[in-house]
Design a protein around this motif. Structure first.
Motif, PDB file in Angstrom:
ATOM      1  N   ASP A  24       1.011  -1.033   0.393  1.00 38.61           N
ATOM      2  CA  ASP A  24       0.532  -0.062  -0.531  1.00 38.61           C
ATOM      3  C   ASP A  24       0.420   1.387  -0.255  1.00 38.61           C
ATOM      4  OD1 ASP A  24      -3.032  -1.290   0.163  1.00 38.61           O
ATOM      5  OD2 ASP A  24      -1.503  -2.030   1.961  1.00 38.61           O
ATOM      6  N   TRP A  26       0.800   5.272   0.468  1.00 35.69           N
ATOM      7  CA  TRP A  26      -0.136   6.743   0.879  1.00 35.69           C
ATOM      8  C   TRP A  26      -0.948   7.295  -0.189  1.00 35.69           C
ATOM      9  CZ3 TRP A  26      -0.278   8.135   5.696  1.00 35.69           C
ATOM     10  CH2 TRP A  26       0.868   7.899   6.350  1.00 35.69           C
ATOM     11  N   ALA A  29      -3.796   4.125   0.280  1.00 35.99           N
ATOM     12  CA  ALA A  29      -4.369   4.483   1.172  1.00 35.99           C
ATOM     13  C   ALA A  29      -5.537   5.423   0.884  1.00 35.99           C
ATOM     14  CB  ALA A  29      -3.351   4.511   2.661  1.00 35.99           C
ATOM     15  N   SER A  32      -8.715   4.627  -0.813  1.00 37.00           N
ATOM     16  CA  SER A  32      -9.466   3.814   0.036  1.00 37.00           C
ATOM     17  C   SER A  32     -10.377   3.983   0.732  1.00 37.00           C
ATOM     18  CB  SER A  32      -8.588   2.545  -0.246  1.00 37.00           C
ATOM     19  OG  SER A  32      -8.082   1.855  -1.353  1.00 37.00           O
ATOM     20  N   ASN A  33      -9.481   4.758   1.702  1.00 39.04           N
ATOM     21  CA  ASN A  33     -10.081   5.152   3.317  1.00 39.04           C
ATOM     22  C   ASN A  33     -11.369   5.878   2.891  1.00 39.04           C
ATOM     23  OD1 ASN A  33     -10.027   5.551   5.882  1.00 39.04           O
ATOM     24  ND2 ASN A  33      -9.201   7.732   5.786  1.00 39.04           N
ATOM     25  N   THR A  61      -6.681   6.470   7.161  1.00 43.17           N
ATOM     26  CA  THR A  61      -5.224   6.603   6.123  1.00 43.17           C
ATOM     27  C   THR A  61      -4.244   6.394   6.838  1.00 43.17           C
ATOM     28  OG1 THR A  61      -6.462   8.895   5.486  1.00 43.17           O
ATOM     29  CG2 THR A  61      -4.073   8.239   4.694  1.00 43.17           C
ATOM     30  N   TRP A  64      -4.719   2.007   7.007  1.00 38.16           N
ATOM     31  CA  TRP A  64      -4.547   1.297   5.969  1.00 38.16           C
ATOM     32  C   TRP A  64      -2.896   1.565   5.430  1.00 38.16           C
ATOM     33  CZ3 TRP A  64      -9.079  -0.445   3.266  1.00 38.16           C
ATOM     34  CH2 TRP A  64      -9.244  -0.722   1.858  1.00 38.16           C
ATOM     35  N   ARG A  65      -2.707   2.594   5.632  1.00 37.92           N
ATOM     36  CA  ARG A  65      -1.009   2.416   4.641  1.00 37.92           C
ATOM     37  C   ARG A  65       0.597   1.433   5.348  1.00 37.92           C
ATOM     38  NH1 ARG A  65       3.100   2.847   3.384  1.00 37.92           N
ATOM     39  NH2 ARG A  65       5.066   3.688   2.471  1.00 37.92           N
ATOM     40  N   GLY A  68      -2.376  -2.338   5.750  1.00 37.94           N
ATOM     41  CA  GLY A  68      -3.766  -2.496   4.712  1.00 37.94           C
ATOM     42  C   GLY A  68      -5.273  -2.962   5.182  1.00 37.94           C
ATOM     43  N   PHE A  72      -7.534  -1.743   9.089  1.00 36.99           N
ATOM     44  CA  PHE A  72      -8.710  -0.828   8.902  1.00 36.99           C
ATOM     45  C   PHE A  72      -9.639  -1.316   9.036  1.00 36.99           C
ATOM     46  CE2 PHE A  72     -12.233   1.261   6.934  1.00 36.99           C
ATOM     47  CZ  PHE A  72     -11.606   2.522   6.542  1.00 36.99           C
TER      48      PHE A  72
END
Length: 270
Positions: A24, A26, A29, A32-33, A61, A64-65, A68, A72
């Protein structure tokens, strides 16, 4: 101006490729977020203020970064269960003066206080501190921090809603619901179940192994007992006016996270 259909297709394709980036980035992330937050906004507004949502977006964010989709989803599970527990018997809690402010909608200080240890683990993961050797340790600390906070939230909210008798943890003297440092059997049991449930989710998502999930559950309970002692002995006392709920939250989840990592090293041998 009309944008050609092929341009929409290329943009959509680029967005999908970005979301599916591995590892992932930035950018992936953030995108996706953003997509999840737009879809989940009706749920978010039930548990967060506007500024709280903004803080949660930054947390999502970062999570997720660092970890993954699995990281999250773990935080999302924590939020859903924690919000549901906060809403339990809200009218009764408000009448007794022990309900969270704004009908349980948390602000940025609460979001930060609840995620500080997890954010530290995320930054350590992103910057590859300790290399691959320590990567799982940071992941474990992340999971343990949210198990700790969820256990604390659920035990407090269920205790205030259903606790028949609440005891001060230092003396076992019967005290009113909502007293700092007070515990109840109902709340304690509910908090334990919540911590175990989130640790199990972490295991299902592949963030922790089965033994590590057990470590997370144990560490969370030790941390929450420690938090009750801190609340009973220091919070609100002369010289400790700075020790509000958000600061105590940071201390609590830090204890749970650090303790889980120490237990992994000492008991699991890796």
């Amino acid at each position: 101006m009309v944008v050609p259909a092929e341009n929409f297709q290329s943009i959509a394709s680029a967005a999908v490729n970005l979301v599916q980036s591995s590892p992932d980035t930035w950018q992936s992330a953030l995108l996706s977020n953003l997509l999840i937050f737009v879809v989940g906004l009706p749920i978010l507004v039930t548990g967060l203020s506007v500024s709280g949502i903004a803080s949660a977006f930054l947390l999502g964010t970062l999570t997720w970064r660092a970890f993954g989709p699995s990281g999250f989803l773990l935080v999302a599970t924590y939020f859903i269960i924690g919000t549901a527990a906060t809403k339990v018997k809200m009218a009764q809690k408000e009448a007794q003066g022990v309900a969270e402010k704004r009908k349980g909608r948390r602000g940025p200080s609460s979001v930060i206080g609840s995620s500080a240890a997890g954010c530290v683990c995320a930054f350590l993961m992103i910057n590859k501190v300790g290399g691959q050797t320590f990567a799982q340790l940071w992941r474990l600390g992340f999971v343990a921090s949210f198990c700790t906070k969820l256990g604390d939230t659920v035990s407090s909210e269920i205790g205030k809603g259903y606790g028949r008798i609440t005891y001060l943890v230092t003396t076992f003297k019967v005290v009113p619901r909502g007293t700092e440092g007070a515990v109840s059997l109902e709340g304690t049991f509910a908090g334990l179940l919540a911590a175990i449930a989130l640790a199990f989710v972490g295991y299902l998502l592949g963030d922790v192994t089965a033994p590590e999930a057990i470590v997370c559950a144990i560490a969370s309970q030790i941390a929450n007992v420690s938090e009750s002692f801190i609340g009973a002995v220091f919070q609100g006392k002369e010289g400790f006016r700075w020790l509000n709920n958000d600061v105590v939250n940071v201390i609590n989840i830090s204890i749970g996270s650090i303790l889980a990592m120490l237990m992994q090293q000492l008991l699991l041998g890796h």
